[in-house]
Write a protein that holds these residues in place. Sequence first.
Motif, PDB file in Angstrom:
ATOM      1  N   LEU A 165     -48.922  14.880  -2.786  1.00  0.00           N
ATOM      2  CA  LEU A 165     -50.332  15.249  -2.641  1.00  0.00           C
ATOM      3  C   LEU A 165     -51.039  15.211  -3.989  1.00  0.00           C
ATOM      4  O   LEU A 165     -52.181  14.752  -4.074  1.00  0.00           O
ATOM      5  N   LYS A 166     -50.372  15.666  -5.031  1.00  0.00           N
ATOM      6  CA  LYS A 166     -50.974  15.646  -6.365  1.00  0.00           C
ATOM      7  C   LYS A 166     -51.385  14.222  -6.739  1.00  0.00           C
ATOM      8  O   LYS A 166     -52.498  13.999  -7.229  1.00  0.00           O
ATOM      9  N   ALA A 167     -50.516  13.265  -6.475  1.00  0.00           N
ATOM     10  CA  ALA A 167     -50.836  11.864  -6.785  1.00  0.00           C
ATOM     11  C   ALA A 167     -52.042  11.387  -5.979  1.00  0.00           C
ATOM     12  O   ALA A 167     -52.918  10.672  -6.498  1.00  0.00           O
ATOM     13  N   GLU A 168     -52.094  11.778  -4.715  1.00  0.00           N
ATOM     14  CA  GLU A 168     -53.225  11.393  -3.858  1.00  0.00           C
ATOM     15  C   GLU A 168     -54.525  12.025  -4.353  1.00  0.00           C
ATOM     16  O   GLU A 168     -55.576  11.375  -4.370  1.00  0.00           O
ATOM     17  N   ILE A 169     -54.467  13.282  -4.785  1.00  0.00           N
ATOM     18  CA  ILE A 169     -55.668  13.969  -5.297  1.00  0.00           C
ATOM     19  C   ILE A 169     -56.171  13.284  -6.562  1.00  0.00           C
ATOM     20  O   ILE A 169     -57.372  13.039  -6.710  1.00  0.00           O
ATOM     21  N   ILE A 170     -55.276  12.948  -7.473  1.00  0.00           N
ATOM     22  CA  ILE A 170     -55.684  12.295  -8.728  1.00  0.00           C
ATOM     23  C   ILE A 170     -56.272  10.916  -8.434  1.00  0.00           C
ATOM     24  O   ILE A 170     -57.227  10.486  -9.092  1.00  0.00           O
ATOM     25  N   LYS A 171     -55.732  10.248  -7.425  1.00  0.00           N
ATOM     26  CA  LYS A 171     -56.251   8.933  -7.039  1.00  0.00           C
ATOM     27  C   LYS A 171     -57.673   9.050  -6.472  1.00  0.00           C
ATOM     28  O   LYS A 171     -58.548   8.257  -6.799  1.00  0.00           O
ATOM     29  N   ARG A 172     -57.918  10.053  -5.644  1.00  0.00           N
ATOM     30  CA  ARG A 172     -59.235  10.218  -5.012  1.00  0.00           C
ATOM     31  C   ARG A 172     -60.247  10.941  -5.909  1.00  0.00           C
ATOM     32  O   ARG A 172     -61.448  10.731  -5.782  1.00  0.00           O
ATOM     33  N   PHE A 173     -59.739  11.831  -6.773  1.00  0.00           N
ATOM     34  CA  PHE A 173     -60.614  12.599  -7.670  1.00  0.00           C
ATOM     35  C   PHE A 173     -60.111  12.459  -9.108  1.00  0.00           C
ATOM     36  O   PHE A 173     -59.504  13.381  -9.660  1.00  0.00           O
ATOM     37  N   PRO A 174     -60.359  11.333  -9.760  1.00  0.00           N
ATOM     38  CA  PRO A 174     -59.828  11.133 -11.128  1.00  0.00           C
ATOM     39  C   PRO A 174     -60.328  12.182 -12.117  1.00  0.00           C
ATOM     40  O   PRO A 174     -59.638  12.497 -13.089  1.00  0.00           O
ATOM     41  N   GLU A 175     -61.491  12.772 -11.849  1.00  0.00           N
ATOM     42  CA  GLU A 175     -62.037  13.775 -12.769  1.00  0.00           C
ATOM     43  C   GLU A 175     -61.215  15.071 -12.768  1.00  0.00           C
ATOM     44  O   GLU A 175     -61.333  15.886 -13.686  1.00  0.00           O
ATOM     45  N   LEU A 176     -60.342  15.259 -11.769  1.00  0.00           N
ATOM     46  CA  LEU A 176     -59.517  16.466 -11.688  1.00  0.00           C
ATOM     47  C   LEU A 176     -58.128  16.290 -12.305  1.00  0.00           C
ATOM     48  O   LEU A 176     -57.311  17.208 -12.256  1.00  0.00           O
ATOM     49  N   GLN A 177     -57.862  15.134 -12.895  1.00  0.00           N
ATOM     50  CA  GLN A 177     -56.513  14.840 -13.393  1.00  0.00           C
ATOM     51  C   GLN A 177     -55.999  15.896 -14.364  1.00  0.00           C
ATOM     52  O   GLN A 177     -54.857  16.327 -14.271  1.00  0.00           O
ATOM     53  N   GLY A 178     -56.819  16.375 -15.257  1.00  0.00           N
ATOM     54  CA  GLY A 178     -56.381  17.358 -16.243  1.00  0.00           C
ATOM     55  C   GLY A 178     -56.159  18.752 -15.656  1.00  0.00           C
ATOM     56  O   GLY A 178     -55.441  19.569 -16.232  1.00  0.00           O
ATOM     57  N   ASP A 179     -56.780  19.042 -14.515  1.00  0.00           N
ATOM     58  CA  ASP A 179     -56.687  20.374 -13.904  1.00  0.00           C
ATOM     59  C   ASP A 179     -55.735  20.437 -12.712  1.00  0.00           C
ATOM     60  O   ASP A 179     -55.596  21.488 -12.088  1.00  0.00           O
ATOM     61  N   THR A 180     -55.109  19.328 -12.362  1.00  0.00           N
ATOM     62  CA  THR A 180     -54.294  19.266 -11.153  1.00  0.00           C
ATOM     63  C   THR A 180     -52.816  19.351 -11.501  1.00  0.00           C
ATOM     64  O   THR A 180     -52.306  18.537 -12.274  1.00  0.00           O
ATOM     65  N   TYR A 181     -52.152  20.347 -10.905  1.00  0.00           N
ATOM     66  CA  TYR A 181     -50.707  20.463 -11.102  1.00  0.00           C
ATOM     67  C   TYR A 181     -50.085  21.251  -9.956  1.00  0.00           C
ATOM     68  O   TYR A 181     -50.761  21.938  -9.200  1.00  0.00           O
ATOM     69  N   VAL A 182     -48.773  21.116  -9.810  1.00  0.00           N
ATOM     70  CA  VAL A 182     -48.034  21.786  -8.737  1.00  0.00           C
ATOM     71  C   VAL A 182     -47.669  23.188  -9.202  1.00  0.00           C
ATOM     72  O   VAL A 182     -47.185  23.369 -10.325  1.00  0.00           O
ATOM     73  N   VAL A 183     -47.900  24.179  -8.330  1.00  0.00           N
ATOM     74  CA  VAL A 183     -47.576  25.568  -8.658  1.00  0.00           C
ATOM     75  C   VAL A 183     -46.702  26.176  -7.548  1.00  0.00           C
ATOM     76  O   VAL A 183     -46.804  25.792  -6.387  1.00  0.00           O
ATOM     77  N   ARG A 184     -45.866  27.090  -7.956  1.00  0.00           N
ATOM     78  CA  ARG A 184     -45.076  27.845  -6.976  1.00  0.00           C
ATOM     79  C   ARG A 184     -45.963  28.950  -6.410  1.00  0.00           C
ATOM     80  O   ARG A 184     -46.701  29.594  -7.152  1.00  0.00           O
ATOM     81  N   ASP A 185     -45.902  29.138  -5.073  1.00  0.00           N
ATOM     82  CA  ASP A 185     -46.772  30.103  -4.433  1.00  0.00           C
ATOM     83  C   ASP A 185     -46.129  30.545  -3.110  1.00  0.00           C
ATOM     84  O   ASP A 185     -45.180  29.913  -2.642  1.00  0.00           O
ATOM     85  N   GLN A 186     -46.652  31.611  -2.554  1.00  0.00           N
ATOM     86  CA  GLN A 186     -46.234  32.015  -1.192  1.00  0.00           C
ATOM     87  C   GLN A 186     -47.004  31.134  -0.222  1.00  0.00           C
ATOM     88  O   GLN A 186     -48.234  31.111  -0.259  1.00  0.00           O
ATOM     89  N   ILE A 187     -46.293  30.411   0.619  1.00  0.00           N
ATOM     90  CA  ILE A 187     -46.935  29.514   1.560  1.00  0.00           C
ATOM     91  C   ILE A 187     -46.810  30.058   2.980  1.00  0.00           C
ATOM     92  O   ILE A 187     -45.924  30.848   3.284  1.00  0.00           O
ATOM     93  N   THR A 188     -47.713  29.620   3.838  1.00  0.00           N
ATOM     94  CA  THR A 188     -47.725  30.037   5.222  1.00  0.00           C
ATOM     95  C   THR A 188     -47.114  28.946   6.078  1.00  0.00           C
ATOM     96  O   THR A 188     -47.564  27.795   6.028  1.00  0.00           O
ATOM     97  N   VAL A 189     -46.076  29.297   6.850  1.00  0.00           N
ATOM     98  CA  VAL A 189     -45.432  28.333   7.736  1.00  0.00           C
ATOM     99  C   VAL A 189     -45.304  28.939   9.128  1.00  0.00           C
ATOM    100  O   VAL A 189     -45.252  30.147   9.287  1.00  0.00           O
ATOM    101  N   LYS A 190     -45.231  28.070  10.140  1.00  0.00           N
ATOM    102  CA  LYS A 190     -45.035  28.534  11.504  1.00  0.00           C
ATOM    103  C   LYS A 190     -43.589  28.894  11.713  1.00  0.00           C
ATOM    104  O   LYS A 190     -42.698  28.282  11.165  1.00  0.00           O
ATOM    105  N   LYS A 191     -43.378  29.935  12.510  1.00  0.00           N
ATOM    106  CA  LYS A 191     -42.007  30.370  12.810  1.00  0.00           C
ATOM    107  C   LYS A 191     -41.334  29.368  13.713  1.00  0.00           C
ATOM    108  O   LYS A 191     -41.879  28.683  14.481  1.00  0.00           O
TER     109      LYS A 191
END
Length: 146
Positions: free
Chosen positions: A120-146
């Motif tokens: 997804l990060k690669a797709e975001i940088i491709k669609r929004f090149p202006e966000l390249q410096g601010d885009t990175y993967v972070v560890r977080d609590q995610i919501t998933v279906k049981k």
Amino acid sequence: MREKVIIFILLLLPQCLMAQQYKALEDAMVDRVQIHQDSLITKLLEEKIAGAEGETHEISGFRVQIYSSNSQQTAKAEAFDLEKKVLEEDLEVEVHVLYTPPFWKVRLGDFRTRDEANHLKAEIIKRFPELQGDTYVVRDQITVKK
């Protein structure tokens, strides 16, 4: 002898008639079962089934962060503007606008692995090149279906 035959017929006749009545009753009841229950039971079952389909829980995972700012005057507006911009791109990904004092953050997706988030990060940088410096993967609590 004649009396014995008449008694025999009188004893046998009710048995034959009852057998025919039971057969008619069985034919009428074939493939029909009626359940009588309180409407509250039906309602509770429907709620349980509907709830089970949408049940979620949180686990440790990854998201793609595309914005973080602590500027009190502009951060909130910029975060929601960026959310709107991402939603307009039809990325089919959850957009999370978070406020963790003093930071406003925009994070995308709910990924179990870092590799999924990197795609997804690669797709975001491709669609929004202006966000390249601010885009990175972070560890977080995610919501998933049981």
